[in-house]
Design a protein around this motif. Structure first.
Motif, PDB file in Angstrom:
ATOM      1  N   ALA A  32      16.913  17.981 -10.057  1.00  0.00           N
ATOM      2  CA  ALA A  32      15.178  17.019  -9.865  1.00  0.00           C
ATOM      3  C   ALA A  32      15.234  17.283  -8.382  1.00  0.00           C
ATOM      4  CB  ALA A  32      16.253  15.786 -10.291  1.00  0.00           C
ATOM      5  N   HIS A  33      16.144  17.005  -7.614  1.00  0.00           N
ATOM      6  CA  HIS A  33      16.515  16.427  -5.768  1.00  0.00           C
ATOM      7  C   HIS A  33      16.217  18.201  -5.376  1.00  0.00           C
ATOM      8  CE1 HIS A  33      17.458  12.733  -5.427  1.00  0.00           C
ATOM      9  NE2 HIS A  33      18.608  12.630  -6.100  1.00  0.00           N
ATOM     10  N   HIS A  34      15.983  19.088  -6.015  1.00  0.00           N
ATOM     11  CA  HIS A  34      15.720  20.434  -5.614  1.00  0.00           C
ATOM     12  C   HIS A  34      14.362  21.599  -6.037  1.00  0.00           C
ATOM     13  CE1 HIS A  34      16.017  25.042  -4.566  1.00  0.00           C
ATOM     14  NE2 HIS A  34      15.568  25.146  -6.077  1.00  0.00           N
ATOM     15  N   GLN A  35      13.928  20.486  -7.294  1.00  0.00           N
ATOM     16  CA  GLN A  35      12.623  20.635  -7.957  1.00  0.00           C
ATOM     17  C   GLN A  35      11.712  20.172  -6.515  1.00  0.00           C
ATOM     18  OE1 GLN A  35      12.505  19.296 -11.171  1.00  0.00           O
ATOM     19  NE2 GLN A  35      12.548  21.191 -12.298  1.00  0.00           N
ATOM     20  N   HIS A  36      12.380  18.521  -6.038  1.00  0.00           N
ATOM     21  CA  HIS A  36      11.304  18.355  -4.864  1.00  0.00           C
ATOM     22  C   HIS A  36      11.551  18.314  -3.332  1.00  0.00           C
ATOM     23  CE1 HIS A  36      10.905  15.029  -7.947  1.00  0.00           C
ATOM     24  NE2 HIS A  36      10.168  14.693  -7.302  1.00  0.00           N
ATOM     25  N   GLY A  37      12.629  19.657  -3.258  1.00  0.00           N
ATOM     26  CA  GLY A  37      12.762  20.195  -2.024  1.00  0.00           C
ATOM     27  C   GLY A  37      13.938  19.540  -1.045  1.00  0.00           C
ATOM     28  N   ALA A  38      14.815  18.980  -1.545  1.00  0.00           N
ATOM     29  CA  ALA A  38      15.828  17.238  -0.834  1.00  0.00           C
ATOM     30  C   ALA A  38      16.982  18.130  -0.684  1.00  0.00           C
ATOM     31  CB  ALA A  38      15.451  16.460  -1.752  1.00  0.00           C
ATOM     32  N   VAL A  39      17.062  19.288  -0.778  1.00  0.00           N
ATOM     33  CA  VAL A  39      18.435  19.655  -1.002  1.00  0.00           C
ATOM     34  C   VAL A  39      18.766  20.929  -0.345  1.00  0.00           C
ATOM     35  CG1 VAL A  39      20.656  20.887  -1.848  1.00  0.00           C
ATOM     36  CG2 VAL A  39      18.986  19.134  -3.158  1.00  0.00           C
ATOM     37  N   ASP A  40      19.558  20.840   1.099  1.00  0.00           N
ATOM     38  CA  ASP A  40      19.985  21.303   2.075  1.00  0.00           C
ATOM     39  C   ASP A  40      21.136  21.874   1.995  1.00  0.00           C
ATOM     40  OD1 ASP A  40      20.930  22.723   4.899  1.00  0.00           O
ATOM     41  OD2 ASP A  40      20.287  20.888   5.683  1.00  0.00           O
ATOM     42  N   TRP A  41      20.960  23.240   1.215  1.00  0.00           N
ATOM     43  CA  TRP A  41      21.957  24.199   1.093  1.00  0.00           C
ATOM     44  C   TRP A  41      23.119  24.896   1.700  1.00  0.00           C
ATOM     45  CZ3 TRP A  41      22.892  24.174  -4.275  1.00  0.00           C
ATOM     46  CH2 TRP A  41      22.406  23.735  -4.915  1.00  0.00           C
ATOM     47  N   SER A  42      22.419  24.719   3.299  1.00  0.00           N
ATOM     48  CA  SER A  42      23.322  25.039   4.020  1.00  0.00           C
ATOM     49  C   SER A  42      24.622  23.976   4.079  1.00  0.00           C
ATOM     50  CB  SER A  42      23.101  25.260   5.078  1.00  0.00           C
ATOM     51  OG  SER A  42      21.565  24.562   6.146  1.00  0.00           O
ATOM     52  N   THR A  43      24.061  22.522   4.179  1.00  0.00           N
ATOM     53  CA  THR A  43      25.221  21.691   4.216  1.00  0.00           C
ATOM     54  C   THR A  43      25.989  21.285   3.192  1.00  0.00           C
ATOM     55  OG1 THR A  43      24.088  20.421   5.786  1.00  0.00           O
ATOM     56  CG2 THR A  43      25.310  19.513   4.410  1.00  0.00           C
ATOM     57  N   VAL A  44      25.360  22.224   1.778  1.00  0.00           N
ATOM     58  CA  VAL A  44      25.790  22.044   0.890  1.00  0.00           C
ATOM     59  C   VAL A  44      27.034  22.890   1.136  1.00  0.00           C
ATOM     60  CG1 VAL A  44      26.200  22.689  -2.175  1.00  0.00           C
ATOM     61  CG2 VAL A  44      24.306  21.307  -0.420  1.00  0.00           C
ATOM     62  N   ARG A  45      27.064  24.208   1.560  1.00  0.00           N
ATOM     63  CA  ARG A  45      28.542  25.698   1.547  1.00  0.00           C
ATOM     64  C   ARG A  45      29.143  25.259   2.759  1.00  0.00           C
ATOM     65  NH1 ARG A  45      23.327  28.483   1.293  1.00  0.00           N
ATOM     66  NH2 ARG A  45      22.929  28.230   3.324  1.00  0.00           N
ATOM     67  N   THR A  46      28.685  24.159   2.945  1.00  0.00           N
ATOM     68  CA  THR A  46      29.101  23.598   4.263  1.00  0.00           C
ATOM     69  C   THR A  46      30.505  22.975   4.417  1.00  0.00           C
ATOM     70  OG1 THR A  46      27.685  24.528   6.674  1.00  0.00           O
ATOM     71  CG2 THR A  46      29.687  22.626   6.734  1.00  0.00           C
ATOM     72  N   LEU A  47      29.876  21.750   3.703  1.00  0.00           N
ATOM     73  CA  LEU A  47      30.747  20.869   2.937  1.00  0.00           C
ATOM     74  C   LEU A  47      31.725  20.772   2.369  1.00  0.00           C
ATOM     75  CD1 LEU A  47      28.677  17.382   3.879  1.00  0.00           C
ATOM     76  CD2 LEU A  47      30.856  18.419   5.156  1.00  0.00           C
ATOM     77  N   ALA A  48      31.012  22.094   0.511  1.00  0.00           N
ATOM     78  CA  ALA A  48      31.848  21.826  -0.461  1.00  0.00           C
ATOM     79  C   ALA A  48      33.324  22.612  -0.658  1.00  0.00           C
ATOM     80  CB  ALA A  48      30.701  22.754  -1.951  1.00  0.00           C
ATOM     81  N   PRO A  49      33.646  23.268   0.139  1.00  0.00           N
ATOM     82  CA  PRO A  49      34.398  23.925   0.261  1.00  0.00           C
ATOM     83  C   PRO A  49      35.997  22.683   0.860  1.00  0.00           C
ATOM     84  CG  PRO A  49      33.938  25.725   1.093  1.00  0.00           C
ATOM     85  CD  PRO A  49      32.566  24.475   1.427  1.00  0.00           C
ATOM     86  N   SER A  50      35.788  22.379   2.169  1.00  0.00           N
ATOM     87  CA  SER A  50      36.714  21.656   2.144  1.00  0.00           C
ATOM     88  C   SER A  50      36.932  20.128   1.345  1.00  0.00           C
ATOM     89  CB  SER A  50      36.344  20.566   3.492  1.00  0.00           C
ATOM     90  OG  SER A  50      35.555  20.001   3.873  1.00  0.00           O
ATOM     91  N   ILE A  51      35.671  19.848   0.721  1.00  0.00           N
ATOM     92  CA  ILE A  51      35.988  18.519  -0.351  1.00  0.00           C
ATOM     93  C   ILE A  51      36.255  18.748  -1.500  1.00  0.00           C
ATOM     94  CG2 ILE A  51      33.694  17.148  -1.628  1.00  0.00           C
ATOM     95  CD1 ILE A  51      31.781  17.352   0.507  1.00  0.00           C
TER      96      ILE A  51
END
Length: 265
Positions: A70-89
């Protein structure tokens, strides 16, 4: 048991809406609700909170996907931030869930409630960072992600209660922080669920239908209902002002912290 299936479905619907609305997608809402339900069913008090944490983490696997879409359809997901944070999380979440079996129920509840109280005060105070502050580089983001993952694993949150304030601290717009948090919630939840299953495997005090610290009779109706309502919450979020979202977030966290503590007292 049929009545409890309905109860879990209703709780899941409430959780799904709030997950989509606030991007929290995890234990900040589901764990207090499940703790109260398990207590009412008379489950062993020594494992109630651990079971609520594990099942709450498992629900995020489903709701994060629905909320993310739903949020992706609103263009509200910053995928570069996801790629940066996800591995360490993810690494931090594995560490956090490995600690859970060694923490007794009531001290664990105090940790969880204190965390919710802190987050509520932070969001309600409407604190604003310096305008010049920016999102950190890879090293700084990785350290932050590791910390978020460890805490998320211990208190079974999808990361939103930490990632949203962290991104707001770095001057990321709140609606974008909520959408990005929803995306980060999926790998975190999947990792955390595996951790809760492994660390709860063989615990004899758990009720029938449990797989490790995940209680399937609650998970299934809860997840189905929450997935159905998460998109509605996300739509409302994108029509709501930032200040209002922060106040709703703060009030929900404070209320659930008080209810959870009184149910376990």
């Amino acid at each position: 048991m049929d009545l409890w299936l309905v109860v879990y479905a209703v709780l899941g619907a409430c959780f799904g809406f709030l997950a989509g609305l606030l991007g929290i997608g995890g234990g900040a809402v589901s764990v207090p609700l499940m703790t109260m339900a398990y207590s009412a069913q008379g489950f062993d008090r020594a494992s109630i909170l651990h079971l609520a944490l594990g099942t709450g983490m498992a629900t995020i696997v489903f709701t994060s996907l629905s909320s993310l879409r739903a949020h992706h359809q609103h263009g509200a997901v910053d995928w570069s931030t996801v790629r940066t944070l996800a591995p360490s999380i993810v690494i931090g979440t594995l560490l956090g869930t490995s600690i859970i079996p060694f923490i007794p129920t009531f001290p664990l509840a105090i940790i969880f409630v204190s965390f919710l109280g802190y987050m509520s005060i932070t969001m309600f105070s409407n604190w604003k960072p310096k305008p010049t502050r920016q999102f950190p580089g890879t090293l700084g983001a990785s350290v932050a992600g590791l910390f978020i993952g460890v805490i998320s694993g211990i208190v079974s949150i999808g990361g939103g209660a930490l990632t949203i304030p962290f991104m707001a601290f770095c001057n990321v717009p709140l609606h974008r922080a909520i959408g990005t948090s929803a995306a980060i919630g999926f790998p975190l939840a999947l990792t955390g669920t595996i951790g809760y299953i492994v660390n709860g495997w063989g615990v004899t005090s758990l009720p029938h239908g449990s797989v490790g610290y995940v209680y399937l009779p609650a998970l299934i109706p809860y997840a189905i209902a929450s997935m159905a309502l998460a998109p509605a919450g996300a739509r409302v979020a994108h029509r709501t002002g930032t200040g209002t979202l922060k106040r709703i977030f703060a009030i929900v966290l404070a209320f659930l912290a008080i209810k959870m503590l009184t149910s376990l007292w």
